[in-house]
Design a protein around this motif. Sequence first.
Motif, PDB file in Angstrom:
ATOM      1  N   GLY A  21      -6.538  20.987  11.933  1.00  0.00           N
ATOM      2  CA  GLY A  21      -5.809  19.730  11.925  1.00  0.00           C
ATOM      3  C   GLY A  21      -6.681  18.579  11.497  1.00  0.00           C
ATOM      4  O   GLY A  21      -6.280  17.705  10.731  1.00  0.00           O
ATOM      5  N   ALA A  22      -7.922  18.556  12.000  1.00  0.00           N
ATOM      6  CA  ALA A  22      -8.840  17.478  11.625  1.00  0.00           C
ATOM      7  C   ALA A  22      -9.119  17.523  10.137  1.00  0.00           C
ATOM      8  O   ALA A  22      -9.166  16.500   9.458  1.00  0.00           O
ATOM      9  N   THR A  23      -9.277  18.754   9.601  1.00  0.00           N
ATOM     10  CA  THR A  23      -9.519  18.886   8.170  1.00  0.00           C
ATOM     11  C   THR A  23      -8.316  18.416   7.380  1.00  0.00           C
ATOM     12  O   THR A  23      -8.439  17.732   6.379  1.00  0.00           O
ATOM     13  N   ALA A  24      -7.122  18.775   7.874  1.00  0.00           N
ATOM     14  CA  ALA A  24      -5.907  18.381   7.172  1.00  0.00           C
ATOM     15  C   ALA A  24      -5.744  16.878   7.151  1.00  0.00           C
ATOM     16  O   ALA A  24      -5.329  16.299   6.156  1.00  0.00           O
ATOM     17  N   PHE A  25      -6.077  16.209   8.275  1.00  0.00           N
ATOM     18  CA  PHE A  25      -5.947  14.762   8.305  1.00  0.00           C
ATOM     19  C   PHE A  25      -6.945  14.092   7.370  1.00  0.00           C
ATOM     20  O   PHE A  25      -6.688  13.019   6.854  1.00  0.00           O
ATOM     21  N   ALA A  26      -8.078  14.737   7.126  1.00  0.00           N
ATOM     22  CA  ALA A  26      -9.074  14.152   6.227  1.00  0.00           C
ATOM     23  C   ALA A  26      -8.678  14.314   4.766  1.00  0.00           C
ATOM     24  O   ALA A  26      -9.045  13.520   3.932  1.00  0.00           O
ATOM     25  N   SER A  27      -7.894  15.360   4.473  1.00  0.00           N
ATOM     26  CA  SER A  27      -7.588  15.678   3.084  1.00  0.00           C
ATOM     27  C   SER A  27      -6.836  14.590   2.338  1.00  0.00           C
ATOM     28  O   SER A  27      -7.154  14.305   1.197  1.00  0.00           O
ATOM     29  N   PRO A  28      -5.778  13.963   2.938  1.00  0.00           N
ATOM     30  CA  PRO A  28      -5.068  12.937   2.183  1.00  0.00           C
ATOM     31  C   PRO A  28      -5.982  11.814   1.715  1.00  0.00           C
ATOM     32  O   PRO A  28      -5.825  11.301   0.614  1.00  0.00           O
ATOM     33  N   SER A  29      -6.942  11.431   2.563  1.00  0.00           N
ATOM     34  CA  SER A  29      -7.870  10.381   2.171  1.00  0.00           C
ATOM     35  C   SER A  29      -8.689  10.816   0.970  1.00  0.00           C
ATOM     36  O   SER A  29      -8.901  10.067   0.021  1.00  0.00           O
ATOM     37  N   ASP A  30      -9.169  12.084   1.021  1.00  0.00           N
ATOM     38  CA  ASP A  30      -9.938  12.619  -0.100  1.00  0.00           C
ATOM     39  C   ASP A  30      -9.081  12.663  -1.360  1.00  0.00           C
ATOM     40  O   ASP A  30      -9.533  12.330  -2.445  1.00  0.00           O
ATOM     41  N   ALA A  31      -7.827  13.069  -1.199  1.00  0.00           N
ATOM     42  CA  ALA A  31      -6.922  13.152  -2.344  1.00  0.00           C
ATOM     43  C   ALA A  31      -6.677  11.772  -2.932  1.00  0.00           C
ATOM     44  O   ALA A  31      -6.626  11.601  -4.154  1.00  0.00           O
ATOM     45  N   ALA A  32      -6.518  10.776  -2.048  1.00  0.00           N
ATOM     46  CA  ALA A  32      -6.300   9.411  -2.519  1.00  0.00           C
ATOM     47  C   ALA A  32      -7.504   8.914  -3.303  1.00  0.00           C
ATOM     48  O   ALA A  32      -7.368   8.252  -4.334  1.00  0.00           O
ATOM     49  N   THR A  33      -8.696   9.243  -2.817  1.00  0.00           N
ATOM     50  CA  THR A  33      -9.910   8.835  -3.521  1.00  0.00           C
ATOM     51  C   THR A  33      -9.960   9.474  -4.893  1.00  0.00           C
ATOM     52  O   THR A  33     -10.278   8.821  -5.883  1.00  0.00           O
ATOM     53  N   ARG A  34      -9.624  10.774  -4.970  1.00  0.00           N
ATOM     54  CA  ARG A  34      -9.625  11.448  -6.264  1.00  0.00           C
ATOM     55  C   ARG A  34      -8.586  10.828  -7.192  1.00  0.00           C
ATOM     56  O   ARG A  34      -8.838  10.649  -8.377  1.00  0.00           O
ATOM     57  N   ALA A  35      -7.410  10.500  -6.631  1.00  0.00           N
ATOM     58  CA  ALA A  35      -6.350   9.921  -7.455  1.00  0.00           C
ATOM     59  C   ALA A  35      -6.781   8.582  -8.039  1.00  0.00           C
ATOM     60  O   ALA A  35      -6.482   8.266  -9.175  1.00  0.00           O
ATOM     61  N   LEU A  36      -7.504   7.790  -7.243  1.00  0.00           N
ATOM     62  CA  LEU A  36      -7.941   6.490  -7.720  1.00  0.00           C
ATOM     63  C   LEU A  36      -9.065   6.606  -8.731  1.00  0.00           C
ATOM     64  O   LEU A  36      -9.308   5.694  -9.507  1.00  0.00           O
ATOM     65  N   SER A  37      -9.781   7.721  -8.748  1.00  0.00           N
ATOM     66  CA  SER A  37     -10.926   7.862  -9.631  1.00  0.00           C
ATOM     67  C   SER A  37     -10.554   8.448 -10.983  1.00  0.00           C
ATOM     68  O   SER A  37     -11.320   8.368 -11.919  1.00  0.00           O
ATOM     69  N   ARG A  38      -9.371   9.068 -11.106  1.00  0.00           N
ATOM     70  CA  ARG A  38      -8.992   9.639 -12.387  1.00  0.00           C
ATOM     71  C   ARG A  38      -8.200   8.623 -13.203  1.00  0.00           C
ATOM     72  O   ARG A  38      -7.646   7.669 -12.665  1.00  0.00           O
ATOM     73  N   PHE A  39      -8.143   8.838 -14.508  1.00  0.00           N
ATOM     74  CA  PHE A  39      -7.319   7.965 -15.347  1.00  0.00           C
ATOM     75  C   PHE A  39      -5.862   8.145 -14.949  1.00  0.00           C
ATOM     76  O   PHE A  39      -5.396   9.260 -14.756  1.00  0.00           O
ATOM     77  N   ASP A  40      -5.122   7.031 -14.842  1.00  0.00           N
ATOM     78  CA  ASP A  40      -3.763   7.123 -14.307  1.00  0.00           C
ATOM     79  C   ASP A  40      -2.868   6.041 -14.908  1.00  0.00           C
ATOM     80  O   ASP A  40      -3.346   5.034 -15.438  1.00  0.00           O
ATOM     81  N   ASP A  41      -1.561   6.261 -14.792  1.00  0.00           N
ATOM     82  CA  ASP A  41      -0.513   5.303 -15.156  1.00  0.00           C
ATOM     83  C   ASP A  41      -0.623   4.803 -16.590  1.00  0.00           C
ATOM     84  O   ASP A  41      -0.590   3.602 -16.856  1.00  0.00           O
ATOM     85  N   GLY A  42      -0.744   5.752 -17.519  1.00  0.00           N
ATOM     86  CA  GLY A  42      -0.788   5.382 -18.927  1.00  0.00           C
ATOM     87  C   GLY A  42       0.528   4.873 -19.474  1.00  0.00           C
ATOM     88  O   GLY A  42       0.586   4.361 -20.591  1.00  0.00           O
ATOM     89  N   SER A  43       1.597   4.985 -18.678  1.00  0.00           N
ATOM     90  CA  SER A  43       2.906   4.486 -19.116  1.00  0.00           C
ATOM     91  C   SER A  43       3.291   3.183 -18.420  1.00  0.00           C
ATOM     92  O   SER A  43       4.426   2.725 -18.563  1.00  0.00           O
ATOM     93  N   PHE A  44       2.366   2.634 -17.635  1.00  0.00           N
ATOM     94  CA  PHE A  44       2.553   1.305 -17.023  1.00  0.00           C
ATOM     95  C   PHE A  44       3.800   1.240 -16.136  1.00  0.00           C
ATOM     96  O   PHE A  44       4.588   0.305 -16.200  1.00  0.00           O
ATOM     97  N   GLU A  45       3.963   2.252 -15.278  1.00  0.00           N
ATOM     98  CA  GLU A  45       5.160   2.340 -14.449  1.00  0.00           C
ATOM     99  C   GLU A  45       4.941   1.892 -13.004  1.00  0.00           C
ATOM    100  O   GLU A  45       5.915   1.677 -12.280  1.00  0.00           O
ATOM    101  N   TYR A  46       3.698   1.807 -12.535  1.00  0.00           N
ATOM    102  CA  TYR A  46       3.452   1.602 -11.099  1.00  0.00           C
ATOM    103  C   TYR A  46       3.940   0.254 -10.580  1.00  0.00           C
ATOM    104  O   TYR A  46       4.431   0.143  -9.479  1.00  0.00           O
TER     105      TYR A  46
END
Length: 201
Positions: A21-46
């Motif tokens: 459970g502790a690992t699972a709760f940590a994962s979304p934060s890690d995923a969010a960090t990865r999402a913010l670090s990759r190129f994103d929203d090339g269609s200007f939709e956000y």
Amino acid sequence: MQFSRARVAVTITVTALLFTGATAFASPSDAATRALSRFDDGSFEYQKAPANSFSELGTGQGIGPWQVTSGTVDLIGAGFWQAAEGDQSVDLNGSGPGTIAQSFTTTAGTAYRVSYDLAGNPQLGPSVKTGKALIDGQDFQDFSFDITGKSSTDMGYVGRAFTFVATGSSTTLAFTATSPGAAGPVLDNVQVQACNACPSC
């Protein structure tokens, strides 16, 4: 004190679940960090602009992960004119020429392909809209688009692409308008792929 095998098994199971459970709760934060670090929203939709209208954004304001780094740009809402992908696009000239930029994680020495769809604001001159694509502040591609014969319902998007080799762990891609006035080049469907993930570079 003696414990039955059943109680030991329960204790081990509960401990494992708590750890998981502790690992699972940590994962979304890690995923969010990865999402913010990759190129994103090339269609200007956000960030949504008003439907059938647009929002003018100035230096320091953002469109999702993109930042306006100079001048002004127009975020074009759904229905205002034809988008190449999704509902929205960006006119690189707001009240005048502007620049948008996004920084994202890269691997030094790796080649990347940038592709995008280009058109021009058909409502005002000049007829030929011009701009540049930059990597870490260096001009990598000049572009132009002639709006002759184009309209809001037939923008005439064309595909453009170029490659670059990353020099560090972070790269900044920028697009800037170089034509004057309040109607400039229009961008949509910007994509960045490592060359080992794209068909050709």
